[in-house]
Design an enzyme around this catalytic site. Structure first.
Site, PDB file in Angstrom:
ATOM      1  N   CYS A  55       6.007  -5.358   0.320  1.00 24.76           N
ATOM      2  CA  CYS A  55       6.187  -4.045  -0.308  1.00 24.76           C
ATOM      3  C   CYS A  55       6.169  -2.919   0.742  1.00 24.76           C
ATOM      4  O   CYS A  55       7.150  -2.753   1.462  1.00 24.76           O
ATOM      5  CB  CYS A  55       5.160  -3.855  -1.418  1.00 24.76           C
ATOM      6  SG  CYS A  55       5.694  -2.623  -2.611  1.00 24.76           S
ATOM      7  N   GLU A  72       0.232 -11.025  -2.719  1.00 21.48           N
ATOM      8  CA  GLU A  72      -1.227 -10.902  -2.503  1.00 21.48           C
ATOM      9  C   GLU A  72      -1.961 -10.451  -3.768  1.00 21.48           C
ATOM     10  O   GLU A  72      -3.187 -10.528  -3.822  1.00 21.48           O
ATOM     11  CB  GLU A  72      -1.522  -9.951  -1.326  1.00 21.48           C
ATOM     12  CG  GLU A  72      -1.333  -8.462  -1.579  1.00 21.48           C
ATOM     13  CD  GLU A  72       0.095  -7.963  -1.313  1.00 21.48           C
ATOM     14  OE1 GLU A  72       1.051  -8.754  -1.442  1.00 21.48           O
ATOM     15  OE2 GLU A  72       0.247  -6.759  -1.018  1.00 21.48           O
ATOM     16  N   ARG A  85      12.707   3.516  -0.550  1.00 20.53           N
ATOM     17  CA  ARG A  85      11.326   3.572  -1.055  1.00 20.53           C
ATOM     18  C   ARG A  85      11.340   3.848  -2.554  1.00 20.53           C
ATOM     19  O   ARG A  85      12.143   4.636  -3.035  1.00 20.53           O
ATOM     20  CB  ARG A  85      10.548   4.698  -0.364  1.00 20.53           C
ATOM     21  CG  ARG A  85      10.206   4.418   1.067  1.00 20.53           C
ATOM     22  CD  ARG A  85       9.279   5.502   1.609  1.00 20.53           C
ATOM     23  NE  ARG A  85       7.993   5.472   0.960  1.00 20.53           N
ATOM     24  CZ  ARG A  85       7.231   6.542   0.759  1.00 20.53           C
ATOM     25  NH1 ARG A  85       7.629   7.739   1.133  1.00 20.53           N
ATOM     26  NH2 ARG A  85       6.065   6.432   0.167  1.00 20.53           N
ATOM     27  N   GLY A 119       0.869  -1.176   0.000  1.00 16.59           N
ATOM     28  CA  GLY A 119       0.000   0.000   0.000  1.00 16.59           C
ATOM     29  C   GLY A 119       0.896   1.213   0.000  1.00 16.59           C
ATOM     30  O   GLY A 119       1.821   1.305  -0.806  1.00 16.59           O
ATOM     31  N   GLU A 120       0.663   2.102   0.918  1.00 16.92           N
ATOM     32  CA  GLU A 120       1.483   3.308   1.035  1.00 16.92           C
ATOM     33  C   GLU A 120       2.020   3.338   2.462  1.00 16.92           C
ATOM     34  O   GLU A 120       1.254   3.532   3.407  1.00 16.92           O
ATOM     35  CB  GLU A 120       0.609   4.537   0.726  1.00 16.92           C
ATOM     36  CG  GLU A 120       1.375   5.776   0.458  1.00 16.92           C
ATOM     37  CD  GLU A 120       2.438   5.593  -0.611  1.00 16.92           C
ATOM     38  OE1 GLU A 120       2.107   5.154  -1.723  1.00 16.92           O
ATOM     39  OE2 GLU A 120       3.619   5.871  -0.313  1.00 16.92           O
ATOM     40  N   HIS A 132       4.475  -8.204  -4.401  1.00 17.59           N
ATOM     41  CA  HIS A 132       3.117  -8.399  -3.877  1.00 17.59           C
ATOM     42  C   HIS A 132       2.559  -9.788  -4.153  1.00 17.59           C
ATOM     43  O   HIS A 132       1.757  -9.939  -5.078  1.00 17.59           O
ATOM     44  CB  HIS A 132       2.155  -7.413  -4.570  1.00 17.59           C
ATOM     45  CG  HIS A 132       2.359  -5.999  -4.228  1.00 17.59           C
ATOM     46  ND1 HIS A 132       1.798  -5.406  -3.124  1.00 17.59           N
ATOM     47  CD2 HIS A 132       3.047  -5.037  -4.859  1.00 17.59           C
ATOM     48  CE1 HIS A 132       2.130  -4.140  -3.083  1.00 17.59           C
ATOM     49  NE2 HIS A 132       2.893  -3.885  -4.120  1.00 17.59           N
ATOM     50  N   ILE A 189       5.368  -3.001  -7.667  1.00 18.84           N
ATOM     51  CA  ILE A 189       4.688  -1.718  -7.906  1.00 18.84           C
ATOM     52  C   ILE A 189       5.302  -0.679  -6.969  1.00 18.84           C
ATOM     53  O   ILE A 189       5.122  -0.759  -5.756  1.00 18.84           O
ATOM     54  CB  ILE A 189       3.165  -1.835  -7.634  1.00 18.84           C
ATOM     55  CG1 ILE A 189       2.543  -2.962  -8.470  1.00 18.84           C
ATOM     56  CG2 ILE A 189       2.466  -0.500  -7.919  1.00 18.84           C
ATOM     57  CD1 ILE A 189       1.109  -3.301  -8.086  1.00 18.84           C
ATOM     58  N   ARG A 190       6.012   0.249  -7.514  1.00 16.51           N
ATOM     59  CA  ARG A 190       6.739   1.232  -6.684  1.00 16.51           C
ATOM     60  C   ARG A 190       7.398   0.527  -5.489  1.00 16.51           C
ATOM     61  O   ARG A 190       7.300   0.960  -4.344  1.00 16.51           O
ATOM     62  CB  ARG A 190       5.807   2.362  -6.211  1.00 16.51           C
ATOM     63  CG  ARG A 190       5.338   3.241  -7.379  1.00 16.51           C
ATOM     64  CD  ARG A 190       4.501   4.421  -6.948  1.00 16.51           C
ATOM     65  NE  ARG A 190       3.358   4.013  -6.178  1.00 16.51           N
ATOM     66  CZ  ARG A 190       3.191   4.204  -4.865  1.00 16.51           C
ATOM     67  NH1 ARG A 190       4.110   4.841  -4.185  1.00 16.51           N
ATOM     68  NH2 ARG A 190       2.102   3.787  -4.273  1.00 16.51           N
TER      69      ARG A 190
HETATM   70  N1  LIG Z   1       3.112  -1.112  -3.717  1.00 19.87           N
HETATM   71  C1  LIG Z   1       3.584  -0.665  -2.596  1.00 19.87           C
HETATM   72  O1  LIG Z   1       3.333  -1.192  -1.493  1.00 19.87           O
HETATM   73  C2  LIG Z   1       4.356   0.573  -2.740  1.00 19.87           C
HETATM   74  C3  LIG Z   1       5.086   1.028  -1.515  1.00 19.87           C
HETATM   75  C4  LIG Z   1       5.225   2.529  -1.557  1.00 19.87           C
HETATM   76  N2  LIG Z   1       6.156   2.922  -2.555  1.00 19.87           N
HETATM   77  C5  LIG Z   1       5.640   3.028  -0.200  1.00 19.87           C
HETATM   78  O2  LIG Z   1       6.517   3.722  -0.021  1.00 19.87           O
HETATM   79  O3  LIG Z   1       5.061   2.743   0.763  1.00 19.87           O
END
Ligand SMILES: NC(=O)CC[C@H](N)C(=O)O
Length: 238
Positions: free
Chosen positions: A87, A214, A117, A56-57, A212, A148-149
């Site tokens: 992640c 999940e 990050r 997530g974030e 991920h 993803i990021r």
């Molecule tokens: N897909 C993700 O969980 C991205 C992590 C996100 N870049 C963060 O800093 O939290």
């Protein structure tokens, strides 16, 4: 489903892909039933034998956990019981993280790694890579890892008192899409133990994946966490 007392697995449900983790965890079959608890308040955490922190974030998850009064209880949990971070969750489990928002991010720690990050680039640079991973069921079937990021692990330094780190999966530079290859700046960077190519590892009973699981339909990492991290920890605490 197995017999006996259920194993209780919490999924931190502040923000991010917690529902997706729940779906895959429901598929896992072990010798005991698995009870899943979505963690939103401190009381929920006390019952858990293990915890998953989703992608997530990480800044948002950390902020919402702080507002729910969960930060310190989560830190205590990480000291005692198995936790798996995917992640954003991997960032939160790191001892140190780079590229954090000013004054924003609180880490839980627990795993002796440093992460950067968004180390693989922005959303549009998301990618998938099939990986062969140690210790999963059907090890010859590649696991599709979705990045993803995602964070990059920039350092792995277990302290003398910590359990050793075990590398579970490594993204070979050859497998990386164009533009994502790790460029060797000096000879040391070509070291095959380069932490930057590590995308899944465990330390003691904790598990970290920078991708991920999940977001796939493949429950093998969920099974790995329950069988290799949570069940042995329960056995030990008997
Ligand atoms: N897909 C993700 O969980 C991205 C992590 C996100 N870049 C963060 O800093 O939290």
């Amino acid at each position: 489903m197995g017999e006996g007392n259920p194993i209780v697995i919490g999924i931190l449900a502040m923000q991010g892909a917690f529902a997706e983790h729940q779906v895959l965890l429901q598929k896992v079959r072990v010798e005991r039933p698995i009870k899943i608890v979505l963690i939103r308040q401190v009381e929920d955490l006390a019952k858990c034998d293990g915890l998953i922190i989703p992608g997530g974030e990480s800044t948002t998850i950390a902020l919402l956990a702080r507002l729910a009064g969960l930060t310190e209880p989560l830190r205590e949990f990480v000291q005692k019981k198995p936790v798996w971070g995917t992640c954003a969750g991997a960032i939160l489990l790191s001892k140190e993280a780079e590229g954090m928002k000013k004054g924003g991010q609180e880490l839980l720690g627990g795993v002796d790694i440093k992460t950067a990050r968004n180390g693989w680039g922005s959303q549009v640079e998301s990618f998938e890579a099939p990986l062969y991973t140690e210790g999963l069921r059907e090890p010859n079937r590649p696991f599709n890892c979705i990045f993803i990021r995602a964070p990059v692990i920039t350092d792995i330094t277990p302290s003398a008192l910590s359990p050793p780190v075990q590398i579970i999966a490594r993204l070979s530079a050859l497998l990386l899409p164009r533009g994502q290859q790790i460029v060797a700046e000096d000879e040391d960077d070509t070291d095959p133990r380069d932490p930057q190519t590590v995308v899944a590892l465990r330390q003691g009973r904790h598990l970290v994946t920078t991708f991920h699981p999940e977001l796939t339909k493949d429950d093998r990492f969920h099974e790995f966490f329950v069988k290799q991290c949570v069940l042995p920890a329960l056995e030990e605490s008997k």
